[in-house]
Structure formats: structure tokens, C-alpha cells
Design an enzyme around this catalytic site. Structure first.
Site, PDB file in Angstrom:
ATOM      1  CG  HIS A   1      -6.764  -5.218   1.824  1.00 29.35           C
ATOM      2  ND1 HIS A   1      -6.219  -6.047   2.793  1.00 29.35           N
ATOM      3  CD2 HIS A   1      -7.948  -4.778   2.315  1.00 29.35           C
ATOM      4  CE1 HIS A   1      -7.044  -6.095   3.828  1.00 29.35           C
ATOM      5  NE2 HIS A   1      -8.095  -5.345   3.569  1.00 29.35           N
TER       6      HIS A   1
ATOM      7  CG  ASP B   1      -4.798 -10.113   3.525  1.00 28.07           C
ATOM      8  OD1 ASP B   1      -4.395 -10.679   2.494  1.00 28.07           O
ATOM      9  OD2 ASP B   1      -4.665  -8.881   3.712  1.00 28.07           O
TER      10      ASP B   1
ATOM     11  CG  ASP C   1      -2.880  -8.431   0.618  1.00 30.68           C
ATOM     12  OD1 ASP C   1      -2.056  -8.774   1.473  1.00 30.68           O
ATOM     13  OD2 ASP C   1      -3.894  -7.755   0.885  1.00 30.68           O
TER      14      ASP C   1
ATOM     15  CG  HIS D   1      -1.962  -1.048   1.206  1.00 31.15           C
ATOM     16  ND1 HIS D   1      -2.804  -1.278   0.143  1.00 31.15           N
ATOM     17  CD2 HIS D   1      -2.298  -1.983   2.145  1.00 31.15           C
ATOM     18  CE1 HIS D   1      -3.604  -2.299   0.410  1.00 31.15           C
ATOM     19  NE2 HIS D   1      -3.317  -2.741   1.621  1.00 31.15           N
TER      20      HIS D   1
END
Length: 342
Positions: free
Chosen positions: A195, A282, A193, A158
Site C-alpha cells: 500500500h 504484503d 509496502d 499510513h
């Protein structure tokens, strides 16, 4: 397969973050390291300490202005009367193409996308060693290893060239890709991931030498909200070199593997000479973030499928939060990857 990790990466210990406006305990805890180390060892990996590679490989993808901020902001923040124990922004610019503030408060807002990346006295050093683990893994692959795993914590995908966010400070996957570019004319980054890897996308969005592909929960109602949509294809020279594959919430193994097959078509068409896998665990059905529903056996199938690309591969750890199966999920991925690779 070799794995790289330094104990300094555990020192960063953020206390809280805001979720839907409410303070919550920060899920990016040092304990993640112990679970991931156990998972890597269960897969038969040997853990090695990376060298100090200096700022050079990191400065290749991050601005000097931003790195200066990360290194010194905590000490500057402590000089503010009544400031919080950790650096957490309370203001953000609506545009970032204007003047650059001199104050610590203004710079925190400028360089931190959200409140999920608090900076403490230990953050800078932990982030450096996390990035150096990625550098070491990339160098091992350049030296002839078919693959290597970097246990990067804090994670990185990120983080933009000059912005921290979502628990991330230095973009370890981008650092690894840039190191690989020393030997490889084209490098692909495959982000699996939960996200979207918005920082990685941003760093390479206008470049045709690094293909970025991300599978993730649809951001229309999920973090990072403003990035990760299917119509984001790159810009300028990089137009057509970014592929986002958003998945419906609670998608499981079958949907994930189907999207992965689509990702492989694009990677094949790009003909990369090396691959970086931004490995988030995740997407697991029992992860605290609860966005997707990949199973532990599903991670094994994902690892096996990616290994089938037959590319020199750096596996960089991204998300995956505290749950009973965290280590097992890493073991499953690495075992699946290694079994197919052989």
C-alpha cells in the site's frame, strides 16, 4: 545486523475493522510479531530491546494536538454511554482547516482517517514502543552500524502528522528519518509496502530535505485510494521530492524490480546520506490482501538491490500479514540485503 523490538508492542490487539462496509477480523494481529521475530532470527539477527526515548523524537513529526489525542482518547471514550469497546470513528470532516471539536467523538473523526485503526487501552503504549524501536535502529546507524532493523508493530506509514489510519498510529519510518536528520543533511525514504505510504508522503510533502519514494499497488482501485498517484510530486519547497510508482495489480518480481530501478535513479539524483526502507511484506503473492505477486525469492532480490545503494540504512517494518511465508519473506529480504551489504 541488530534488530530492535519490545514486548509491549504485542499488547495492542485490535478486534475488527470495516472492509467494503462489512465488519471483518482485524488482520493486524499480535501473532505477526512471532512470525517476524522468527524470520529475523533465521536471518541471523540479534534482537535487542529499545530504550524509552520519550516523546521528543515522535513530537518531531507529529503534532502535540494529535499525540494528546492518542494518549487520552481511550479513557475519554469509555465515559460515553453505550460507546464501542474500542475507539472507532463514525464521522469525518470534509475539510480539516476549520474549528477543532471538543468532543471525543468529533476528535476521533478528526484524527482517524478510517475504521482500520481502532484504539484500545493498550494502543498508545504499544505504539510508543514501536516508535522507540525505530528510534533505536536509527541511533544505531548514526553510531556507525551500516544497517539496523526495527520490528515496528503496530506499523506506521499510513499515519500523517495528525491522523491515524490503515492500522497505523505513529509514523515509525518518518520518526526514523527525522532522527537520522540529526547527522544527515538529506535522507531518503523508500517504501516497498503493498500500500502507498500516504502518511509518510504527507509528513514530508513540502520538505526538500527528505525524499519520499513509494512502490505500491495502483491506488485507483486499491487502498488508500486518494493518495499514491504518479502525479503527486510534492508541493512548495518539496516540489519534486516525492515519487510514486504505482504498479498494476498482481505485478510480480520483474515489474517490481523494474520499478525499483526507477526509484534508484531518483534516490541517486537526490544524493542522500542515509536511507530508511519502509519494509512491507504484503506485496507477497500469498498475502491475505492479494494486491501484488512478489515471491519469496523476489524479496531476496529486492533486499540485495536496495543494499547495492551502499547507504547507511534503517529498515522499518510496515505491513505483511498472517500467511505461512511471512517469516520466510522477512528472512529472504534480510539475507539478500545482508549478503549484498557484505
Amino acid at each position: 545486523m541488530k534488530a530492535f523490538y519490545a514486548e509491549e508492542q504485542k499488547s495492542h490487539d485490535p478486534k475488527a475493522f470495516l472492509s467494503s462496509g462489512a465488519p471483518q477480523p482485524n488482520p493486524e494481529k499480535p501473532e505477526r510479531v512471532e512470525r517476524l521475530l522468527a524470520g529475523a532470527r533465521s536471518a541471523g539477527l540479534t534482537i535487542e530491546r529499545p530504550k524509552n526515548h520519550g516523546l521528543g523524537p515522535i513530537a518531531a513529526v507529529h503534532t502535540p494536538e494529535y499525540l494528546d489525542f492518542l494518549e487520552h482518547i481511550f479513557a475519554r471514550w469509555q465515559r460515553i454511554e453505550g460507546a464501542s469497546a474500542e475507539v472507532i470513528p463514525n464521522i469525518h470532516p470534509i475539510a480539516r482547516n476549520g474549528s477543532y471539536p471538543a468532543s471525543a467523538v468529533g476528535q476521533a473523526g478528526y484524527h482517524m482517517a478510517d475504521t482500520a485503526c481502532p484504539i484500545s487501552a493498550e494502543t498508545w503504549n504499544s505504539a510508543l514502543w514501536s516508535a522507540w524501536s525505530a528510534v533505536e535502529a536509527a541511533e544505531a546507524v548514526m553510531a556507525g552500524a551500516p544497517s539496523a532493523y526495527a520490528l515496528c508493530r503496530p506499523p506506521g506509514h499510513h499515519a500523517f502528522a495528525d491522523v491515524a489510519g490503515g492500522f497505523c498510529f505513529i509514523n515509525n519510518s518518518a520518526v526514523a528519518a527525522q532522527v537520522l536528520r540529526k547527522n544527515a543533511s538529506r535522507v531518503a525514504i523508500l517504501d516497498v509496502d503493498l500500500h502507498h505510504g500516504n502518511g509518510t508522503q504527507g509528513i514530508f510533502y513540502a520538505r526538500p530535505d527528505v525524499l519520499t519514494v513509494s512502490l505500491h499497488a495502483d491506488p485507483v482501485r486499491f487502498y488508500p485510494f486518494f493518495w499514491g498517484h504518479a502525479d503527486e510530486r510534492g508541493e512548495g519547497a518539496g516540489l519534486g521530492y516525492n515519487l510514486n510508482l504505482p504498479l498494476a495489480r498482481k505485478s510480480g518480481d520483474a515489474a517490481f524490480l523494474e520499478a525499483l530501478a526507477t526509484a534508484f535513479w531518483r534516490i541517486h539524483a537526490f544524493a542522500p546520506e542515509a536511507l530508511v526502507v519502509a519494509l512491507g511484506l504484503d506485496a507477497f503473492e500469498g498475502d491475505p490482501f492479494g494486491g501484488l505477486s512478489v515471491t519469496t525469492p523476489g524479496f531476496s532480490r529486492i533486499g540485495e538491490a536496495i543494499a547495492g545503494l551502499g547507504l547507511p540504512t534503517v529498515i522499518v517494518q510496515e505491513g505483511g500479514y498472517l500467511c505461512d511465508a511471512l517469516g520466510d519473506n522477512l528472512t529472504a529480504f534480510l539475507t539478500g540485503f545482508g549478503g549484498k551489504q557484505r
